[in-house]
Design a protein around this motif. Structure first.
Motif, PDB file in Angstrom:
ATOM      1  N   ALA A 123      -8.015  -6.852  10.836  1.00 52.92           N
ATOM      2  CA  ALA A 123      -8.994  -6.314   9.882  1.00 52.92           C
ATOM      3  C   ALA A 123      -8.610  -6.727   8.470  1.00 52.92           C
ATOM      4  CB  ALA A 123      -9.078  -4.794   9.987  1.00 52.92           C
ATOM      5  N   ARG A 124      -9.626  -6.864   7.611  1.00 59.95           N
ATOM      6  CA  ARG A 124      -9.433  -7.341   6.230  1.00 59.95           C
ATOM      7  C   ARG A 124      -9.668  -6.211   5.237  1.00 59.95           C
ATOM      8  NH1 ARG A 124     -12.387  -9.416   1.958  1.00 59.95           N
ATOM      9  NH2 ARG A 124     -11.434 -11.189   0.842  1.00 59.95           N
ATOM     10  N   LYS A 125      -8.785  -6.126   4.247  1.00 55.88           N
ATOM     11  CA  LYS A 125      -8.958  -5.153   3.169  1.00 55.88           C
ATOM     12  C   LYS A 125      -9.968  -5.707   2.169  1.00 55.88           C
ATOM     13  CE  LYS A 125      -6.464  -2.683  -0.497  1.00 55.88           C
ATOM     14  NZ  LYS A 125      -5.139  -2.385  -1.102  1.00 55.88           N
ATOM     15  N   PRO A 126     -11.088  -5.020   1.949  1.00 60.20           N
ATOM     16  CA  PRO A 126     -12.122  -5.562   1.036  1.00 60.20           C
ATOM     17  C   PRO A 126     -11.679  -5.515  -0.424  1.00 60.20           C
ATOM     18  CG  PRO A 126     -12.747  -3.393   1.844  1.00 60.20           C
ATOM     19  CD  PRO A 126     -11.487  -3.758   2.564  1.00 60.20           C
TER      20      PRO A 126
ATOM     21  N   LEU B 218     -11.442  -0.705   6.298  1.00 61.26           N
ATOM     22  CA  LEU B 218     -11.237  -2.150   6.383  1.00 61.26           C
ATOM     23  C   LEU B 218     -12.422  -2.804   7.092  1.00 61.26           C
ATOM     24  CD1 LEU B 218      -7.500  -2.206   7.591  1.00 61.26           C
ATOM     25  CD2 LEU B 218      -8.353  -2.155   5.235  1.00 61.26           C
ATOM     26  N   ASP B 219     -12.556  -4.089   6.916  1.00 60.30           N
ATOM     27  CA  ASP B 219     -13.575  -4.867   7.627  1.00 60.30           C
ATOM     28  C   ASP B 219     -12.932  -5.467   8.873  1.00 60.30           C
ATOM     29  OD1 ASP B 219     -15.403  -4.343   5.567  1.00 60.30           O
ATOM     30  OD2 ASP B 219     -14.742  -6.108   4.433  1.00 60.30           O
ATOM     31  N   ILE B 220     -13.345  -4.964  10.036  1.00 55.69           N
ATOM     32  CA  ILE B 220     -12.758  -5.430  11.292  1.00 55.69           C
ATOM     33  C   ILE B 220     -13.344  -6.791  11.671  1.00 55.69           C
ATOM     34  CG2 ILE B 220     -12.527  -4.950  13.751  1.00 55.69           C
ATOM     35  CD1 ILE B 220     -12.526  -1.992  13.119  1.00 55.69           C
ATOM     36  N   LEU B 221     -12.468  -7.745  11.926  1.00 58.05           N
ATOM     37  CA  LEU B 221     -12.912  -9.077  12.323  1.00 58.05           C
ATOM     38  C   LEU B 221     -13.396  -9.053  13.769  1.00 58.05           C
ATOM     39  CD1 LEU B 221     -11.270  -9.689   9.734  1.00 58.05           C
ATOM     40  CD2 LEU B 221     -10.448 -11.772  10.860  1.00 58.05           C
TER      41      LEU B 221
ATOM     42  N   ARG C 281      -1.019   3.954   3.541  1.00 58.62           N
ATOM     43  CA  ARG C 281      -0.133   3.832   2.382  1.00 58.62           C
ATOM     44  C   ARG C 281       0.437   2.424   2.262  1.00 58.62           C
ATOM     45  NH1 ARG C 281       4.432   6.933   2.475  1.00 58.62           N
ATOM     46  NH2 ARG C 281       4.245   7.581   4.653  1.00 58.62           N
ATOM     47  N   LEU C 282       0.708   1.781   3.386  1.00 63.48           N
ATOM     48  CA  LEU C 282       1.168   0.396   3.335  1.00 63.48           C
ATOM     49  C   LEU C 282       0.093  -0.504   2.741  1.00 63.48           C
ATOM     50  CD1 LEU C 282       2.920   0.135   6.819  1.00 63.48           C
ATOM     51  CD2 LEU C 282       4.039  -0.295   4.626  1.00 63.48           C
ATOM     52  N   LEU C 283      -1.141  -0.327   3.207  1.00 64.10           N
ATOM     53  CA  LEU C 283      -2.237  -1.170   2.743  1.00 64.10           C
ATOM     54  C   LEU C 283      -2.620  -0.879   1.298  1.00 64.10           C
ATOM     55  CD1 LEU C 283      -4.346  -1.010   6.000  1.00 64.10           C
ATOM     56  CD2 LEU C 283      -3.525  -3.129   4.942  1.00 64.10           C
ATOM     57  N   GLU C 284      -2.388   0.347   0.869  1.00 67.21           N
ATOM     58  CA  GLU C 284      -2.810   0.784  -0.470  1.00 67.21           C
ATOM     59  C   GLU C 284      -2.219  -0.101  -1.555  1.00 67.21           C
ATOM     60  OE1 GLU C 284      -1.630   4.848  -1.654  1.00 67.21           O
ATOM     61  OE2 GLU C 284      -3.758   5.311  -1.456  1.00 67.21           O
ATOM     62  N   ARG C 285      -0.970  -0.529  -1.358  1.00 69.12           N
ATOM     63  CA  ARG C 285      -0.297  -1.324  -2.380  1.00 69.12           C
ATOM     64  C   ARG C 285      -0.510  -2.831  -2.209  1.00 69.12           C
ATOM     65  NH1 ARG C 285       5.759   0.737  -3.297  1.00 69.12           N
ATOM     66  NH2 ARG C 285       5.800  -1.249  -4.472  1.00 69.12           N
ATOM     67  N   LEU C 286      -1.239  -3.209  -1.171  1.00 68.35           N
ATOM     68  CA  LEU C 286      -1.504  -4.635  -0.951  1.00 68.35           C
ATOM     69  C   LEU C 286      -2.821  -5.035  -1.604  1.00 68.35           C
ATOM     70  CD1 LEU C 286      -0.403  -5.091   2.768  1.00 68.35           C
ATOM     71  CD2 LEU C 286       0.977  -5.213   0.680  1.00 68.35           C
ATOM     72  N   ALA C 287      -2.913  -6.278  -1.996  1.00 68.20           N
ATOM     73  CA  ALA C 287      -4.078  -6.771  -2.737  1.00 68.20           C
ATOM     74  C   ALA C 287      -5.323  -6.822  -1.849  1.00 68.20           C
ATOM     75  CB  ALA C 287      -3.777  -8.161  -3.280  1.00 68.20           C
ATOM     76  N   PRO C 288      -6.509  -6.696  -2.476  1.00 60.24           N
ATOM     77  CA  PRO C 288      -7.743  -6.981  -1.732  1.00 60.24           C
ATOM     78  C   PRO C 288      -7.664  -8.380  -1.119  1.00 60.24           C
ATOM     79  CG  PRO C 288      -8.251  -5.995  -3.857  1.00 60.24           C
ATOM     80  CD  PRO C 288      -6.775  -6.292  -3.872  1.00 60.24           C
ATOM     81  N   GLY C 289      -8.239  -8.522   0.063  1.00 63.74           N
ATOM     82  CA  GLY C 289      -8.132  -9.790   0.775  1.00 63.74           C
ATOM     83  C   GLY C 289      -6.936  -9.842   1.705  1.00 63.74           C
TER      84      GLY C 289
ATOM     85  N   ALA D  18      15.103  -1.377   7.542  1.00 65.63           N
ATOM     86  CA  ALA D  18      14.492  -0.096   7.192  1.00 65.63           C
ATOM     87  C   ALA D  18      13.657   0.386   8.355  1.00 65.63           C
ATOM     88  CB  ALA D  18      13.626  -0.226   5.942  1.00 65.63           C
ATOM     89  N   ASP D  19      13.412   1.678   8.376  1.00 67.77           N
ATOM     90  CA  ASP D  19      12.521   2.267   9.362  1.00 67.77           C
ATOM     91  C   ASP D  19      11.083   2.119   8.886  1.00 67.77           C
ATOM     92  OD1 ASP D  19      10.971   4.781  10.519  1.00 67.77           O
ATOM     93  OD2 ASP D  19      12.717   4.463  11.806  1.00 67.77           O
ATOM     94  N   ALA D  20      10.161   1.963   9.817  1.00 74.65           N
ATOM     95  CA  ALA D  20       8.754   1.798   9.452  1.00 74.65           C
ATOM     96  C   ALA D  20       8.224   2.974   8.645  1.00 74.65           C
ATOM     97  CB  ALA D  20       7.907   1.609  10.708  1.00 74.65           C
ATOM     98  N   ARG D  21       8.852   4.122   8.767  1.00 77.93           N
ATOM     99  CA  ARG D  21       8.406   5.308   8.040  1.00 77.93           C
ATOM    100  C   ARG D  21       8.746   5.252   6.552  1.00 77.93           C
ATOM    101  NH1 ARG D  21      10.480   6.243  12.933  1.00 77.93           N
ATOM    102  NH2 ARG D  21       9.410   7.612  14.428  1.00 77.93           N
ATOM    103  N   GLU D  22       9.645   4.361   6.177  1.00 79.12           N
ATOM    104  CA  GLU D  22      10.102   4.270   4.778  1.00 79.12           C
ATOM    105  C   GLU D  22       9.188   3.342   3.986  1.00 79.12           C
ATOM    106  OE1 GLU D  22      14.760   4.546   4.722  1.00 79.12           O
ATOM    107  OE2 GLU D  22      14.189   3.273   6.426  1.00 79.12           O
ATOM    108  N   VAL D  23       7.955   3.772   3.796  1.00 82.81           N
ATOM    109  CA  VAL D  23       6.913   2.913   3.228  1.00 82.81           C
ATOM    110  C   VAL D  23       7.284   2.397   1.846  1.00 82.81           C
ATOM    111  CG1 VAL D  23       4.539   2.876   2.400  1.00 82.81           C
ATOM    112  CG2 VAL D  23       5.072   3.924   4.612  1.00 82.81           C
ATOM    113  N   ASP D  24       7.641   3.291   0.945  1.00 86.72           N
ATOM    114  CA  ASP D  24       7.921   2.863  -0.428  1.00 86.72           C
ATOM    115  C   ASP D  24       9.112   1.919  -0.500  1.00 86.72           C
ATOM    116  OD1 ASP D  24       5.782   4.288  -1.458  1.00 86.72           O
ATOM    117  OD2 ASP D  24       6.973   6.091  -1.824  1.00 86.72           O
ATOM    118  N   ALA D  25      10.164   2.226   0.247  1.00 96.39           N
ATOM    119  CA  ALA D  25      11.347   1.364   0.243  1.00 96.39           C
ATOM    120  C   ALA D  25      11.006  -0.019   0.782  1.00 96.39           C
ATOM    121  CB  ALA D  25      12.461   1.999   1.072  1.00 96.39           C
TER     122      ALA D  25
END
Length: 266
Positions: free
Chosen positions: A263-266, A231-234, A174-182, A129-136
């Motif tokens: 960086a970490r997603k809080p 995000l929290d930048i390390l 948008r990629l990070l939005e669907r990923l879990a905290p941490g 997939a192309d990086a632009r195809e976030v949902d897919a």
């Protein structure tokens, strides 16, 4: 050029994964990729050292995330397999790690078996997939990864191929939005404010030989930092490649024109 790719099938434009393969000393590319890689390196002699330092940064970042308990990785724009791919580094540290690779180059797909050699305890998968195809990408990744648990999102030397008008910052959000905290973002990006003249010329040469959707844009340190909004930048922050948590035996080189950050997603 590798003999498996006959001249009749050779494309007219260079592709990032194949050009990167040239710089890493690989054989899986076409004449147009070789030309783009060689001419760009003539304009910016630091390119080859940069791509090798970039691979080393990936290894150190994955090792750090593994030590922090991350057992899942989503590697977008993985490129043609080379030494110490994400799954090799992660599964050395934690054999039960799961990795999903994503790339849009059919040659990478041809090498997917090398990317899919997992430890018995873990699992790897490949999504074309192309990086632009976030949902897919996320929908396919969810077949292997549990997105309700932390994921290491690897955007290593890929966002330069998303033009400003395509908003790579929103794509990352948008990629990070669907990923879990941490979850973590691991990112590297060509710099426009280190060796600016050489970088601009090498990018011009590459872009003249690449397809429009694969043209590259270097960015400043501040523009790279903007990918980490919310995000929290390390430590040590947004730094040149060799400055991110180097090993005792590493020699820092601030002349290499690439920024990197974790960086970490809080």
């Amino acid at each position: 050029m590798n003999d498996r790719f006959p001249p009749a099938t050779a494309p007219a434009t260079a592709h990032p994964a194949r050009v990167y393969n040239v710089w890493l000393g690989g054989k899986d590319h076409y004449p147009v990729d070789q030309e783009a890689a060689e001419l760009a390196a003539e304009a910016n002699p630091a390119i080859v050292a940069s791509v090798r330092a970039n691979r080393a940064f990936l290894g150190r970042a994955v090792t750090h995330l593994s030590a922090a308990g991350v057992r899942q990785f989503l590697d977008i724009g993985t490129g043609i397999p080379a030494a110490d791919n994400t799954h090799e580094v992660a599964q050395r540290a934690a054999p039960d790690s799961r990795i999903v690779y994503v790339d849009n180059d059919p040659i990478v797909l041809a090498h997917a078996r090398a990317l899919l050699v997992s430890s018995p305890e873990g699992r790897t998968d490949y999504v074309q997939a192309d990086a632009r195809e976030v949902d897919a990408i996320l929908d396919e990744a969810a077949r292997t990864l549990d997105l309700s648990r932390p994921v290491g999102l690897m955007l290593v030397a890929v966002l330069q191929y998303i033009r400003d008008e395509e908003d790579p910052w929103d794509l990352t959000r948008r990629l990070l939005e669907r990923l879990a905290p941490g979850s973590f973002l691991v990112l590297s990006h060509p710099a426009s404010d280190i060796a600016a003249t050489e970088v601009a010329e090498s990018m011009r040469i590459y872009n003249e030989r690449a397809a429009e959707h694969a043209s590259a844009t270097p960015r400043t340190q501040d523009r790279v930092r903007a990918f980490c909004e919310g995000l929290d930048i390390l430590e040590p922050g947004v730094v040149p490649l060799t400055r991110w948590r180097p090993r005792p035996e590493d020699t820092p080189d601030d002349t290499l024109p690439m920024w990197c950050v974790v960086a970490r997603k809080p």
